[in-house]
Write an enzyme that holds these catalytic residues in place. Structure first.
Site, PDB file in Angstrom:
ATOM      1  N   HIS A 190       0.723  -1.164  -0.059  1.00  0.00           N
ATOM      2  CA  HIS A 190       0.037  -0.028  -0.053  1.00  0.00           C
ATOM      3  C   HIS A 190       0.808   1.316   0.079  1.00  0.00           C
ATOM      4  O   HIS A 190       2.078   1.398   0.090  1.00  0.00           O
ATOM      5  CB  HIS A 190      -0.959   0.016   1.227  1.00  0.00           C
ATOM      6  CG  HIS A 190      -0.048   0.171   2.531  1.00  0.00           C
ATOM      7  ND1 HIS A 190       0.082   1.326   3.074  1.00  0.00           N
ATOM      8  CD2 HIS A 190       0.084  -1.032   3.575  1.00  0.00           C
ATOM      9  CE1 HIS A 190       0.690   0.962   4.192  1.00  0.00           C
ATOM     10  NE2 HIS A 190       0.679  -0.316   4.493  1.00  0.00           N
ATOM     11  N   CYS A 206       2.999  -4.845   6.949  1.00  0.00           N
ATOM     12  CA  CYS A 206       2.636  -4.511   5.594  1.00  0.00           C
ATOM     13  C   CYS A 206       3.806  -3.955   4.634  1.00  0.00           C
ATOM     14  O   CYS A 206       4.811  -3.733   5.408  1.00  0.00           O
ATOM     15  CB  CYS A 206       1.485  -3.799   5.544  1.00  0.00           C
ATOM     16  SG  CYS A 206      -0.177  -4.425   5.754  1.00  0.00           S
TER      17      CYS A 206
END
Length: 313
Positions: A190, A206
């Protein structure tokens, strides 16, 4: 202490990126790019220089040890780590090598590779190695922080995170997210809403990219694309022209104490590579100890030395 100071200061600074695109070797080699140098100007520091070349903060520090990342002396010549060996994995889809803090994207045309700095999981919330696929692509994502992250946030900052953070400027996922199939689907590639953490170990697991980079990658990728997360601190290559090359990065720390170089573990393939008659073992050992993150030529000087000079030596 140095890296904690870096975390405090970097979020204040502007972000601009320039994609690094390299032609893939056509002869079976793995060496791409070339080293660049940068002469520090008044008022520059590692954050602004890393953004100019779209490399990570820690890899710039790794390549230029002993130089103050906050106040580098004007006139100092820095090495920009834009020469590298490709990871030893299939050249397809997205490849993230954790010790490098780099993402490699291999388009289907098979002619080039795009390389971006990434933020990965911090100590205690490490990004796992995985072979997976893109499960979904989400523009303007909302964020549902797990209970563990909400508890950590409350304990560390005294603030209560909402159960759902809607899309918008307060969303830490930025404007684009790609969900991975691995595990329960909680791992994402992301963007970010802050100029902070790219090229560092700061996420909850992440993979984080600069806003411009994730926008480009999001538009290139599709559902089902391959994603591979690897942990290769040492990369080796016997190039077709006879050059023997090793590239060593500092391995991922398992604790907050990063005051000294960490021990490199060599597998049998690497030991066999270094043990070849054509390899200068002293140069190889020096590269393993130095861990400066750039390719090092370790072919012996007396082996066709006139044909094996290179800019990365």
């Amino acid at each position: 202490m140095m890296r904690k100071m870096l975390l405090v200061i970097l979020w204040l600074l502007p972000c601009y990126t320039l994609a690094n695109v390299y032609s893939l070797p056509t002869n079976g080699g793995r060496l791409i790019g070339e080293l660049q140098t940068h002469v520090v100007q008044q008022g520059e520091f590692f954050k602004t220089i890393a953004a100019q070349y779209n490399v990570g903060i820690l890899e710039l520090m790794e390549t230029n040890p002993g130089i103050d990342p906050f106040l580098p002396t004007p006139g100092t010549e820095l090495t920009i780590p834009t020469l590298m060996l490709l990871p030893d994995v299939p050249r397809q889809g997205i490849v993230i090598n954790l010790p490098e803090l780099r993402l490699y994207y291999f388009p289907e045309n098979g002619r080039e590779v795009h390389v971006f700095p990434v933020g990965i999981g911090r100590v205690g919330r490490e990004t796992p190695e995985m072979v997976t696929k893109i499960k979904s692509r989400i523009p303007n994502p909302s964020w549902t922080p797990p209970a563990s992250i909400r508890a950590d946030h409350l304990r560390e900052r005294g603030e209560v995170l909402p159960r759902v953070v809607p899309a918008g400027p307060d969303n830490p996922l930025g404007q684009y997210a790609m969900q991975l199939s691995y595990g329960d689907g909680s791992y994402l590639i992301h963007g970010t809403n802050k100029d902070f953490g790219i090229g560092m170990r700061v996420s909850a697991g992440c993979i984080r990219l600069n806003p411009n980079d994730i926008e480009w990658l999001f538009n290139q990728s599709k559902y089902g694309d391959n994603v591979r997360v690897i942990n290769q601190a040492v990369k080796i290559s016997a190039e077709p022209d006879g050059r023997h090359i090793i590239e060593v990065h500092s391995p991922l720390s398992e604790s907050e104490d990063e005051t000294s170089n960490k021990v490199i573990t060599l597998n049998s393939q690497m030991v066999q590579f270094i043990s070849q008659d054509k390899v200068d073992r002293a140069k190889a050992n020096d590269a393993i100890l130095t861990q400066n993150g750039i390719p090092v030529l370790i072919t012996r000087d007396d082996v066709n030395s006139s044909d094996l000079s290179w800019s990365g030596n």
